[in-house]
Motif scaffolding. Structure first.
Motif, PDB file in Angstrom:
ATOM      1  N   ALA A 141      23.083-131.071  -7.035  1.00 34.35           N
ATOM      2  CA  ALA A 141      24.046-130.002  -6.760  1.00 34.35           C
ATOM      3  C   ALA A 141      24.046-129.800  -5.252  1.00 34.35           C
ATOM      4  O   ALA A 141      23.157-129.147  -4.697  1.00 34.35           O
ATOM      5  N   ASP A 142      25.032-130.396  -4.593  1.00 38.98           N
ATOM      6  CA  ASP A 142      24.995-130.488  -3.135  1.00 38.98           C
ATOM      7  C   ASP A 142      25.800-129.384  -2.470  1.00 38.98           C
ATOM      8  O   ASP A 142      26.994-129.199  -2.742  1.00 38.98           O
ATOM      9  N   ASN A 143      25.150-128.684  -1.552  1.00 41.39           N
ATOM     10  CA  ASN A 143      25.739-127.543  -0.866  1.00 41.39           C
ATOM     11  C   ASN A 143      26.349-127.896   0.486  1.00 41.39           C
ATOM     12  O   ASN A 143      26.417-127.056   1.381  1.00 41.39           O
ATOM     13  N   ALA A 186      14.940-127.702  -9.170  1.00 45.65           N
ATOM     14  CA  ALA A 186      13.931-127.971  -8.150  1.00 45.65           C
ATOM     15  C   ALA A 186      14.541-128.178  -6.780  1.00 45.65           C
ATOM     16  O   ALA A 186      15.707-128.542  -6.639  1.00 45.65           O
ATOM     17  N   ASN A 187      13.702-127.963  -5.766  1.00 48.63           N
ATOM     18  CA  ASN A 187      14.008-128.365  -4.399  1.00 48.63           C
ATOM     19  C   ASN A 187      13.805-129.872  -4.267  1.00 48.63           C
ATOM     20  O   ASN A 187      13.005-130.457  -4.998  1.00 48.63           O
ATOM     21  N   PRO A 188      14.454-130.493  -3.288  1.00 43.99           N
ATOM     22  CA  PRO A 188      14.264-131.931  -3.106  1.00 43.99           C
ATOM     23  C   PRO A 188      12.979-132.307  -2.382  1.00 43.99           C
ATOM     24  O   PRO A 188      12.599-133.481  -2.363  1.00 43.99           O
ATOM     25  N   GLY A 203      24.498-121.302  -1.617  1.00 46.00           N
ATOM     26  CA  GLY A 203      23.203-120.718  -1.922  1.00 46.00           C
ATOM     27  C   GLY A 203      22.512-121.457  -3.054  1.00 46.00           C
ATOM     28  O   GLY A 203      23.123-122.242  -3.788  1.00 46.00           O
ATOM     29  N   TYR A 204      21.217-121.192  -3.199  1.00 48.08           N
ATOM     30  CA  TYR A 204      20.384-121.955  -4.129  1.00 48.08           C
ATOM     31  C   TYR A 204      20.755-121.701  -5.589  1.00 48.08           C
ATOM     32  O   TYR A 204      21.007-122.630  -6.358  1.00 48.08           O
ATOM     33  N   GLY A 205      20.788-120.444  -5.991  1.00 50.49           N
ATOM     34  CA  GLY A 205      21.030-120.117  -7.390  1.00 50.49           C
ATOM     35  C   GLY A 205      22.405-120.537  -7.873  1.00 50.49           C
ATOM     36  O   GLY A 205      22.543-121.082  -8.980  1.00 50.49           O
ATOM     37  N   THR A 206      23.425-120.302  -7.067  1.00 52.64           N
ATOM     38  CA  THR A 206      24.784-120.678  -7.462  1.00 52.64           C
ATOM     39  C   THR A 206      24.904-122.189  -7.610  1.00 52.64           C
ATOM     40  O   THR A 206      25.517-122.686  -8.564  1.00 52.64           O
ATOM     41  N   ALA A 207      24.309-122.930  -6.681  1.00 49.98           N
ATOM     42  CA  ALA A 207      24.346-124.390  -6.780  1.00 49.98           C
ATOM     43  C   ALA A 207      23.608-124.862  -8.034  1.00 49.98           C
ATOM     44  O   ALA A 207      24.079-125.772  -8.733  1.00 49.98           O
ATOM     45  N   ALA A 208      22.458-124.264  -8.321  1.00 51.57           N
ATOM     46  CA  ALA A 208      21.721-124.635  -9.534  1.00 51.57           C
ATOM     47  C   ALA A 208      22.560-124.378 -10.773  1.00 51.57           C
ATOM     48  O   ALA A 208      22.612-125.212 -11.687  1.00 51.57           O
ATOM     49  N   ASN A 209      23.230-123.244 -10.821  1.00 52.61           N
ATOM     50  CA  ASN A 209      24.113-122.945 -11.957  1.00 52.61           C
ATOM     51  C   ASN A 209      25.198-124.007 -12.111  1.00 52.61           C
ATOM     52  O   ASN A 209      25.530-124.422 -13.227  1.00 52.61           O
ATOM     53  N   VAL A 221      17.952-130.832 -12.127  1.00 51.71           N
ATOM     54  CA  VAL A 221      18.984-130.395 -11.190  1.00 51.71           C
ATOM     55  C   VAL A 221      18.310-130.127  -9.849  1.00 51.71           C
ATOM     56  O   VAL A 221      17.419-129.272  -9.751  1.00 51.71           O
ATOM     57  N   ILE A 222      18.716-130.878  -8.845  1.00 50.92           N
ATOM     58  CA  ILE A 222      18.152-130.733  -7.501  1.00 50.92           C
ATOM     59  C   ILE A 222      19.213-130.122  -6.603  1.00 50.92           C
ATOM     60  O   ILE A 222      20.326-130.655  -6.499  1.00 50.92           O
ATOM     61  N   VAL A 223      18.886-129.016  -5.969  1.00 53.39           N
ATOM     62  CA  VAL A 223      19.811-128.391  -5.023  1.00 53.39           C
ATOM     63  C   VAL A 223      19.570-129.020  -3.656  1.00 53.39           C
ATOM     64  O   VAL A 223      18.460-128.962  -3.113  1.00 53.39           O
ATOM     65  N   THR A 224      20.609-129.643  -3.098  1.00 57.52           N
ATOM     66  CA  THR A 224      20.454-130.353  -1.829  1.00 57.52           C
ATOM     67  C   THR A 224      21.313-129.757  -0.724  1.00 57.52           C
ATOM     68  O   THR A 224      22.410-129.271  -0.962  1.00 57.52           O
ATOM     69  N   TYR A 225      20.763-129.820   0.481  1.00 57.72           N
ATOM     70  CA  TYR A 225      21.479-129.398   1.686  1.00 57.72           C
ATOM     71  C   TYR A 225      20.881-130.184   2.849  1.00 57.72           C
ATOM     72  O   TYR A 225      19.924-129.755   3.470  1.00 57.72           O
ATOM     73  N   SER A 226      21.406-131.388   3.076  1.00 57.52           N
ATOM     74  CA  SER A 226      20.860-132.320   4.061  1.00 57.52           C
ATOM     75  C   SER A 226      19.352-132.472   3.903  1.00 57.52           C
ATOM     76  O   SER A 226      18.574-132.100   4.797  1.00 57.52           O
ATOM     77  N   PRO A 227      18.906-133.022   2.763  1.00 62.50           N
ATOM     78  CA  PRO A 227      17.474-133.062   2.460  1.00 62.50           C
ATOM     79  C   PRO A 227      16.689-134.150   3.170  1.00 62.50           C
ATOM     80  O   PRO A 227      15.457-134.177   3.100  1.00 62.50           O
ATOM     81  N   GLY A 228      17.368-135.088   3.835  1.00 65.94           N
ATOM     82  CA  GLY A 228      16.654-136.141   4.532  1.00 65.94           C
ATOM     83  C   GLY A 228      15.942-137.087   3.582  1.00 65.94           C
ATOM     84  O   GLY A 228      16.340-137.270   2.428  1.00 65.94           O
TER      85      GLY A 228
END
Length: 287
Positions: free
Chosen positions: A44-46, A94-96, A72-78, A14-21
């Motif tokens: 899991a895109d924020n 993980a982070n992207p 946020g990171y934790g909520t998106a991961a969940n 599970v990758i939490v993304t927020y405009s990761p480039g």
């Protein structure tokens, strides 16, 4: 009491993304060489606006899940973990902005086999210059937390920071108080048992809080430096450094306040809040 689910031995990331480039593509390219197993990937895109998650989702094993906003990171991961089927018993969160060493995910899974009470397994994390990041630490007690917060930036070798960061000696497989949330393998039954990440933490300290709750529930956090990743550094946090600094300080206070309840602690917590506010102003001004 709800009976714990029985999961299979499948693996997902599970990758939490927020405009990761472009970092996301490199993550996925190196992940393919990190394991011989079939791995499902959930983004899991924020609320990305750069199109990178949509491009990545064109890959056969990648699924895009929109959270509906920057939660946020934790909520998106969940949210990402929640969409996985019962065949998945192991989840990497993980982070992207990481690159996997060849065979490193398989090595994390091998380490997990040696620790039946292990809930979270963290690899060795290197910076681009080869520096090893202290990603397996003690829990921040009130004394260590205050000492590290006050002196960590101005007195690098202070005893509170050295104890908290656990940097002494060569990296070795061992238990830790908590592991960096930028990359950890989680036993899904244990993750379920403590309710996943606490959604009250928007960013920062959600990994510290998770490690503490896993430990209180009788599970172990295990540092596995035989597996390695490189942390490139994220675009999302660099774009909003002042906001991230504020989130870090708010999360630090929440963590300590949650664990020091009652009237007797109120004066101490008031001083902690004031000290963190001063530190935030200084850090923001310096930035």
């Amino acid at each position: 009491m709800t009976e714990p689910k029985n999961y299979g031995d499948g693996v997902a990331v599970v990758i939490v993304t927020y405009s990761p480039g472009e970092t996301l593509e490199r993550f996925l390219d190196t992940l393919a060489k990190a394991t011989t197993r079939d791995v499902q990937v959930v983004l899991a895109d924020n609320g990305s606006t750069d199109g990178a998650p949509e491009k990545a989702a064109e890959r056969d094993n990648v699924r895009l899940v929109s959270t509906g906003g920057n939660l946020g990171y934790g909520t998106a991961a969940n949210r990402g973990v929640a969409v996985l089927g019962d065949d998945i018993g192991w989840v990497v969160v993980a982070n992207p902005d990481l690159e996997w060493d060849p065979g490193s995910l398989d090595e994390l899974l091998d380490v997990a086999e040696r620790w039946p009470r292990g809930a979270a397994f963290g690899p060795l994390i290197r910076e681009p210059d080869g520096t090893v990041y202290p990603s397996a630490r003690l829990l921040p007690s009130l004394g260590r937390g205050i000492g590290h917060a006050l002196f960590g930036k101005v007195w690098r070798g202070n005893p509170w920071t050295r104890a908290y960061r656990q940097e002494q000696g060569e990296p070795a497989e061992r238990t830790a108080g908590w592991l960096s949330g930028s990359c950890q393998l989680l036993r899904r039954t244990a993750f379920d048992a403590v309710g996943g990440f606490d959604p009250r933490y928007f960013m920062y300290f959600e990994d510290v809080d998770l490690g503490d709750r896993l430990g209180r529930a009788g599970w172990l956090n295990v540092y596995a430096p035989s597996a390695g990743v490189m942390h490139i550094g994220g675009q999302a946090t660099s774009k909003a450094s002042a906001r991230m600094l504020a989130a870090h300080h708010a999360s630090a206070y929440r963590y300590l306040a949650d664990r020091h309840r009652g009237l007797a602690w109120r004066p101490v917590l008031a001083l902690v809040r004031a000290g963190l506010a001063i530190r935030l102003r200084l850090e923001t001004r310096r930035g």
